[in-house]
Design a protein around this motif. Sequence first.
Motif, PDB file in Angstrom:
ATOM      1  N   HIS A   1      37.525  33.553  43.820  1.00  0.00           N
ATOM      2  CA  HIS A   1      37.960  33.451  42.432  1.00  0.00           C
ATOM      3  C   HIS A   1      36.915  32.700  41.590  1.00  0.00           C
ATOM      4  N   ARG A   2      36.399  31.623  42.118  1.00  0.00           N
ATOM      5  CA  ARG A   2      35.404  30.827  41.389  1.00  0.00           C
ATOM      6  C   ARG A   2      34.133  31.643  41.142  1.00  0.00           C
TER       7      ARG A   2
ATOM      8  N   ARG B   1      36.403  43.047  33.083  1.00  0.00           N
ATOM      9  CA  ARG B   1      35.260  42.145  33.319  1.00  0.00           C
ATOM     10  C   ARG B   1      35.386  41.485  34.681  1.00  0.00           C
ATOM     11  N   ILE B   2      36.598  41.075  35.014  1.00  0.00           N
ATOM     12  CA  ILE B   2      36.841  40.457  36.315  1.00  0.00           C
ATOM     13  C   ILE B   2      36.592  41.479  37.422  1.00  0.00           C
ATOM     14  N   GLY B   3      37.092  42.689  37.221  1.00  0.00           N
ATOM     15  CA  GLY B   3      36.869  43.744  38.208  1.00  0.00           C
ATOM     16  C   GLY B   3      35.398  44.070  38.386  1.00  0.00           C
TER      17      GLY B   3
ATOM     18  N   GLY C   1      39.325  29.344  36.416  1.00  0.00           N
ATOM     19  CA  GLY C   1      40.751  29.650  36.519  1.00  0.00           C
ATOM     20  C   GLY C   1      41.143  30.982  35.901  1.00  0.00           C
ATOM     21  N   SER C   2      40.233  31.615  35.177  1.00  0.00           N
ATOM     22  CA  SER C   2      40.559  32.893  34.527  1.00  0.00           C
ATOM     23  C   SER C   2      40.915  33.969  35.537  1.00  0.00           C
ATOM     24  N   THR C   3      40.131  34.070  36.590  1.00  0.00           N
ATOM     25  CA  THR C   3      40.397  35.101  37.603  1.00  0.00           C
ATOM     26  C   THR C   3      41.737  34.853  38.269  1.00  0.00           C
TER      27      THR C   3
ATOM     28  N   ALA D   1      31.508  36.603  35.772  1.00  0.00           N
ATOM     29  CA  ALA D   1      32.048  37.210  34.553  1.00  0.00           C
ATOM     30  C   ALA D   1      31.861  36.307  33.329  1.00  0.00           C
ATOM     31  N   GLU D   2      31.310  35.112  33.547  1.00  0.00           N
ATOM     32  CA  GLU D   2      31.119  34.137  32.485  1.00  0.00           C
ATOM     33  C   GLU D   2      32.434  33.830  31.765  1.00  0.00           C
TER      34      GLU D   2
END
Length: 191
Positions: free
Chosen positions: A28-29, A9-11, A40-42, A35-36
Motif C-alpha cells: 500500500h505504501r 491511478r492506484i491501479g 493512506g490513500s491506497t 501514484a504520488e
Amino acid sequence: MSATSRPDRIGDAALALLTERGARGLTHRAVDERAELPPGSTSYYARSRSALLELALTRASALETANAVTAADGAQPDDPVVLANQVGDLLHQLVTDSRAHTIARYELALEATRRPELRAVYDGMGGRFEEAATEVLARLGSPAPKRHGQLLLAWCEGVLFRSTAGPDTAAVPTRRELRATARDLIASMLA
C-alpha cells in the motif's frame, strides 16, 4: 487535476510495481508513493492486500479491454481476415507498448493460483474474452465456436507469454507476422 480517477491511478501504480518488483514489491505504501498520493490513500480504496490485488487486476482488465477495442477500431469483424488483423494488432500492442501491463497480468495470474478470491475475479474477467471470441467465431461460421474460441485464446496467451517472459523476449513477432499467423489459425478453424 488529473483526468484519471484516483482508483485508476492506484491501479496504474500497482501494475507498474508488479512489473518492476513482482508481487512482493506491491505494498500500500509503495503504491501511494508511485501514484504520488498522500499516505493512506491506497488503503482507503483497497483495505487489504487481496483488495489491492483485485483493484490491480480490475485495472489490468480494463486496459486490456481498451486495447482490444482500439485494435477492433470499433468494428465487429465480418470477415476472417479482418478478425485476424484485429487479433494480430492487439497482440502486437500487448507485447510492445503495453508489455509492462502484460507482465503485471502474469504476476496477478500467479497470485490467483494461491488466492481463491482473486482466482474467481481473474477467471470471470478471462471469461469475457472467451465469450467474445466464441461469439465472433460463431458469427463467422465456425462449426465449433466455443472450442475454437478457446483455441484462439490459448494461442494468444502463448504468444503473449513467449514474447514477454518466454524464449521470444528478444525477438518479439512483428505485427505482420502476428496477423499472418492469426489468419492461418482462423482459416483452419473455419475450413
